[in-house]
Design a protein around this motif. Structure first.
Motif, PDB file in Angstrom:
ATOM      1  N   LYS A 118      40.957  46.316  49.277  1.00 54.01           N
ATOM      2  CA  LYS A 118      41.003  46.481  47.819  1.00 54.01           C
ATOM      3  C   LYS A 118      42.439  46.793  47.388  1.00 54.01           C
ATOM      4  O   LYS A 118      43.086  47.662  47.956  1.00 54.01           O
ATOM      5  CB  LYS A 118      40.073  47.630  47.392  1.00 54.01           C
ATOM      6  N   PRO A 119      42.962  46.091  46.367  1.00 55.41           N
ATOM      7  CA  PRO A 119      44.352  46.321  45.961  1.00 55.41           C
ATOM      8  C   PRO A 119      44.534  47.583  45.127  1.00 55.41           C
ATOM      9  O   PRO A 119      43.680  47.943  44.312  1.00 55.41           O
ATOM     10  CB  PRO A 119      44.674  45.074  45.124  1.00 55.41           C
ATOM     11  N   TRP A 120      45.669  48.225  45.347  1.00 53.12           N
ATOM     12  CA  TRP A 120      46.087  49.400  44.590  1.00 53.12           C
ATOM     13  C   TRP A 120      47.591  49.323  44.368  1.00 53.12           C
ATOM     14  O   TRP A 120      48.299  48.648  45.116  1.00 53.12           O
ATOM     15  CB  TRP A 120      45.757  50.696  45.330  1.00 53.12           C
ATOM     16  N   LEU A 121      48.090  50.059  43.378  1.00 51.92           N
ATOM     17  CA  LEU A 121      49.527  50.201  43.216  1.00 51.92           C
ATOM     18  C   LEU A 121      50.020  51.254  44.202  1.00 51.92           C
ATOM     19  O   LEU A 121      49.438  52.332  44.305  1.00 51.92           O
ATOM     20  CB  LEU A 121      49.879  50.623  41.788  1.00 51.92           C
ATOM     21  N   ARG A 122      51.094  50.935  44.908  1.00 53.15           N
ATOM     22  CA  ARG A 122      51.622  51.866  45.908  1.00 53.15           C
ATOM     23  C   ARG A 122      51.973  53.211  45.261  1.00 53.15           C
ATOM     24  O   ARG A 122      52.712  53.276  44.284  1.00 53.15           O
ATOM     25  CB  ARG A 122      52.871  51.288  46.572  1.00 53.15           C
ATOM     26  N   GLY A 123      51.397  54.269  45.813  1.00 55.20           N
ATOM     27  CA  GLY A 123      51.691  55.606  45.315  1.00 55.20           C
ATOM     28  C   GLY A 123      51.004  55.969  44.018  1.00 55.20           C
ATOM     29  O   GLY A 123      51.254  57.041  43.461  1.00 55.20           O
ATOM     30  N   ARG A 124      50.130  55.098  43.516  1.00 51.07           N
ATOM     31  CA  ARG A 124      49.446  55.341  42.239  1.00 51.07           C
ATOM     32  C   ARG A 124      47.938  55.147  42.400  1.00 51.07           C
ATOM     33  O   ARG A 124      47.331  54.267  41.772  1.00 51.07           O
ATOM     34  CB  ARG A 124      49.977  54.392  41.166  1.00 51.07           C
ATOM     35  N   PRO A 125      47.283  55.949  43.228  1.00 52.32           N
ATOM     36  CA  PRO A 125      45.849  55.759  43.476  1.00 52.32           C
ATOM     37  C   PRO A 125      44.977  56.042  42.259  1.00 52.32           C
ATOM     38  O   PRO A 125      43.804  55.671  42.247  1.00 52.32           O
ATOM     39  CB  PRO A 125      45.559  56.751  44.605  1.00 52.32           C
ATOM     40  N   GLY A 126      45.533  56.647  41.239  1.00 50.89           N
ATOM     41  CA  GLY A 126      44.744  56.938  40.048  1.00 50.89           C
ATOM     42  C   GLY A 126      44.631  55.778  39.076  1.00 50.89           C
ATOM     43  O   GLY A 126      43.916  55.880  38.072  1.00 50.89           O
ATOM     44  N   LEU A 127      45.314  54.679  39.354  1.00 46.83           N
ATOM     45  CA  LEU A 127      45.251  53.522  38.459  1.00 46.83           C
ATOM     46  C   LEU A 127      44.511  52.402  39.163  1.00 46.83           C
ATOM     47  O   LEU A 127      45.013  51.809  40.115  1.00 46.83           O
ATOM     48  CB  LEU A 127      46.658  53.056  38.064  1.00 46.83           C
ATOM     49  N   GLY A 128      43.303  52.115  38.711  1.00 46.15           N
ATOM     50  CA  GLY A 128      42.522  51.037  39.301  1.00 46.15           C
ATOM     51  C   GLY A 128      43.016  49.684  38.818  1.00 46.15           C
ATOM     52  O   GLY A 128      43.344  49.517  37.641  1.00 46.15           O
ATOM     53  N   ILE A 129      43.069  48.708  39.727  1.00 43.60           N
ATOM     54  CA  ILE A 129      43.481  47.354  39.368  1.00 43.60           C
ATOM     55  C   ILE A 129      42.550  46.356  40.034  1.00 43.60           C
ATOM     56  O   ILE A 129      41.924  46.649  41.053  1.00 43.60           O
ATOM     57  CB  ILE A 129      44.936  47.051  39.780  1.00 43.60           C
ATOM     58  N   SER A 130      42.459  45.168  39.458  1.00 43.16           N
ATOM     59  CA  SER A 130      41.622  44.125  40.039  1.00 43.16           C
ATOM     60  C   SER A 130      42.065  42.768  39.507  1.00 43.16           C
ATOM     61  O   SER A 130      42.506  42.658  38.357  1.00 43.16           O
ATOM     62  CB  SER A 130      40.141  44.360  39.702  1.00 43.16           C
ATOM     63  N   VAL A 131      41.947  41.737  40.359  1.00 46.38           N
ATOM     64  CA  VAL A 131      42.304  40.365  39.994  1.00 46.38           C
ATOM     65  C   VAL A 131      41.199  39.438  40.494  1.00 46.38           C
ATOM     66  O   VAL A 131      40.606  39.686  41.547  1.00 46.38           O
ATOM     67  CB  VAL A 131      43.646  39.937  40.628  1.00 46.38           C
ATOM     68  N   SER A 132      40.941  38.366  39.744  1.00 43.92           N
ATOM     69  CA  SER A 132      39.949  37.386  40.171  1.00 43.92           C
ATOM     70  C   SER A 132      40.431  35.986  39.823  1.00 43.92           C
ATOM     71  O   SER A 132      41.129  35.780  38.825  1.00 43.92           O
ATOM     72  CB  SER A 132      38.605  37.666  39.485  1.00 43.92           C
ATOM     73  N   HIS A 133      40.046  35.000  40.669  1.00 45.56           N
ATOM     74  CA  HIS A 133      40.411  33.596  40.489  1.00 45.56           C
ATOM     75  C   HIS A 133      39.158  32.748  40.627  1.00 45.56           C
ATOM     76  O   HIS A 133      38.286  33.044  41.441  1.00 45.56           O
ATOM     77  CB  HIS A 133      41.377  33.114  41.573  1.00 45.56           C
ATOM     78  N   SER A 134      39.091  31.664  39.869  1.00 43.55           N
ATOM     79  CA  SER A 134      38.005  30.703  40.049  1.00 43.55           C
ATOM     80  C   SER A 134      38.411  29.366  39.457  1.00 43.55           C
ATOM     81  O   SER A 134      38.424  29.198  38.232  1.00 43.55           O
ATOM     82  CB  SER A 134      36.713  31.195  39.384  1.00 43.55           C
ATOM     83  N   GLN A 135      38.796  28.421  40.322  1.00 45.04           N
ATOM     84  CA  GLN A 135      39.110  27.058  39.897  1.00 45.04           C
ATOM     85  C   GLN A 135      40.068  27.036  38.709  1.00 45.04           C
ATOM     86  O   GLN A 135      39.844  26.349  37.715  1.00 45.04           O
ATOM     87  CB  GLN A 135      37.825  26.311  39.542  1.00 45.04           C
ATOM     88  N   GLY A 136      41.136  27.787  38.816  1.00 41.89           N
ATOM     89  CA  GLY A 136      42.148  27.814  37.776  1.00 41.89           C
ATOM     90  C   GLY A 136      41.950  28.863  36.709  1.00 41.89           C
ATOM     91  O   GLY A 136      42.880  29.153  35.941  1.00 41.89           O
ATOM     92  N   ALA A 137      40.775  29.457  36.622  1.00 44.28           N
ATOM     93  CA  ALA A 137      40.550  30.571  35.696  1.00 44.28           C
ATOM     94  C   ALA A 137      41.027  31.861  36.366  1.00 44.28           C
ATOM     95  O   ALA A 137      40.782  32.081  37.552  1.00 44.28           O
ATOM     96  CB  ALA A 137      39.081  30.688  35.338  1.00 44.28           C
ATOM     97  N   LEU A 138      41.701  32.710  35.609  1.00 40.60           N
ATOM     98  CA  LEU A 138      42.225  33.962  36.139  1.00 40.60           C
ATOM     99  C   LEU A 138      41.778  35.126  35.258  1.00 40.60           C
ATOM    100  O   LEU A 138      41.653  34.980  34.038  1.00 40.60           O
ATOM    101  CB  LEU A 138      43.758  33.955  36.156  1.00 40.60           C
ATOM    102  N   ALA A 139      41.566  36.265  35.874  1.00 39.93           N
ATOM    103  CA  ALA A 139      41.272  37.488  35.140  1.00 39.93           C
ATOM    104  C   ALA A 139      41.905  38.651  35.873  1.00 39.93           C
ATOM    105  O   ALA A 139      42.042  38.636  37.103  1.00 39.93           O
ATOM    106  CB  ALA A 139      39.766  37.707  35.010  1.00 39.93           C
ATOM    107  N   ALA A 140      42.306  39.658  35.137  1.00 40.62           N
ATOM    108  CA  ALA A 140      42.885  40.861  35.725  1.00 40.62           C
ATOM    109  C   ALA A 140      42.432  42.061  34.914  1.00 40.62           C
ATOM    110  O   ALA A 140      42.130  41.953  33.715  1.00 40.62           O
ATOM    111  CB  ALA A 140      44.412  40.775  35.751  1.00 40.62           C
ATOM    112  N   GLY A 141      42.388  43.207  35.573  1.00 33.85           N
ATOM    113  CA  GLY A 141      41.983  44.428  34.895  1.00 33.85           C
ATOM    114  C   GLY A 141      42.774  45.620  35.377  1.00 33.85           C
ATOM    115  O   GLY A 141      43.265  45.647  36.511  1.00 33.85           O
ATOM    116  N   VAL A 142      42.892  46.612  34.505  1.00 32.22           N
ATOM    117  CA  VAL A 142      43.557  47.879  34.807  1.00 32.22           C
ATOM    118  C   VAL A 142      42.696  48.995  34.248  1.00 32.22           C
ATOM    119  O   VAL A 142      42.187  48.889  33.126  1.00 32.22           O
ATOM    120  CB  VAL A 142      44.965  47.932  34.182  1.00 32.22           C
ATOM    121  N   ALA A 143      42.520  50.044  35.027  1.00 32.84           N
ATOM    122  CA  ALA A 143      41.728  51.198  34.572  1.00 32.84           C
ATOM    123  C   ALA A 143      42.457  52.476  34.957  1.00 32.84           C
ATOM    124  O   ALA A 143      42.776  52.691  36.132  1.00 32.84           O
ATOM    125  CB  ALA A 143      40.334  51.177  35.204  1.00 32.84           C
ATOM    126  N   ALA A 144      42.729  53.309  33.980  1.00 32.94           N
ATOM    127  CA  ALA A 144      43.407  54.575  34.240  1.00 32.94           C
ATOM    128  C   ALA A 144      42.385  55.621  34.675  1.00 32.94           C
ATOM    129  O   ALA A 144      41.384  55.841  34.005  1.00 32.94           O
ATOM    130  CB  ALA A 144      44.139  55.047  32.990  1.00 32.94           C
TER     131      ALA A 144
END
Length: 210
Positions: free
Chosen positions: A74-100
């Motif tokens: 699972k991806p995280w920002l180095r040294g910033r475990p309190g900030l959730g991040i996520s990325v998704s791909h599907s046949q050229g569609a992209l989505a990303a999210g950030v949660a504090a």
């Protein structure tokens, strides 16, 4: 990218397509992409570019932070475990999210032209019959919406397929629901492509601070 969508307190999601965003040139992203097949490297770099744009919009000081996987990938920002991040791909569609202050899972899925009855039952269980009367393309679209919610949950939890996403109860047409300590939201009013996110509930976060 689309303007960051605030889907819950301190939880943002954005989308785009691969042809509308240049790949990331961040040194660490390029290093990780170099070890991948070309198609996967392109996915990683466009996904990272979208994620970094979103971080720049909501947490500008962190936009150039290295993105590192934990022991389960699972991806995280180095040294910033309190900030959730996520990325998704599907046949050229992209989505990303950030949660504090909480983990996050985001999933986007371009629907297949049709899906088999057995696959529909695998994901929807007792709800599968509700799709029987729909045209094949519409049923496949609904299955994709269900799958994005299921997949977002296990991505937020960090378990991936080991979390058995197909066992998560997501009724057809639902916009939000619960899975254990997680809340999922399907962004049906904001995305023409099936897109969902999941994150720990407020009650879970309060319990964790006691």
């Amino acid at each position: 990218m689309t303007a960051p969508l605030l889907v819950a307190d301190q939880v943002w999601v954005t989308t785009t397509t691969a042809d509308r965003i240049p790949p990331s040139t961040h040194r660490d992203d390029l290093r990780r992409a170099a070890a991948l097949p070309l198609w996967r490297a392109q996915e990683l770099l466009t996904g990272r570019a979208l994620l970094r744009e979103l971080i720049a919009a909501v947490r500008p000081a962190l936009a150039q932070t290295d993105i590192v996987p934990d022991r389960r990938g699972k991806p995280w920002l180095r040294g910033r475990p309190g900030l959730g991040i996520s990325v998704s791909h599907s046949q050229g569609a992209l989505a990303a999210g950030v949660a504090a202050g909480r983990a996050l899972g985001v999933d986007v899925q371009r629907p297949a032209p049709s899906v088999t009855a057995s696959f529909t039952r695998r994901l929807l269980h007792e709800h599968a019959q509700q799709l029987a009367a729909l045209p094949p393309a519409r049923a496949a679209e609904e299955v994709a919406w269900v799958w994005t919610a299921q997949e977002a949950c296990v991505k937020a939890d960090g378990t991936g397929f080991a979390g058995r996403p197909w066992t998560i109860d997501v009724p057809p047409g639902a916009r939000t629901g619960r899975w254990g300590d997680y809340r999922w939201i399907s962004l049906r009013d904001h995305s023409p492509t099936p897109l969902s996110c999941a994150f720990p509930t407020a009650e879970t976060l309060r319990k964790g601070t006691r």
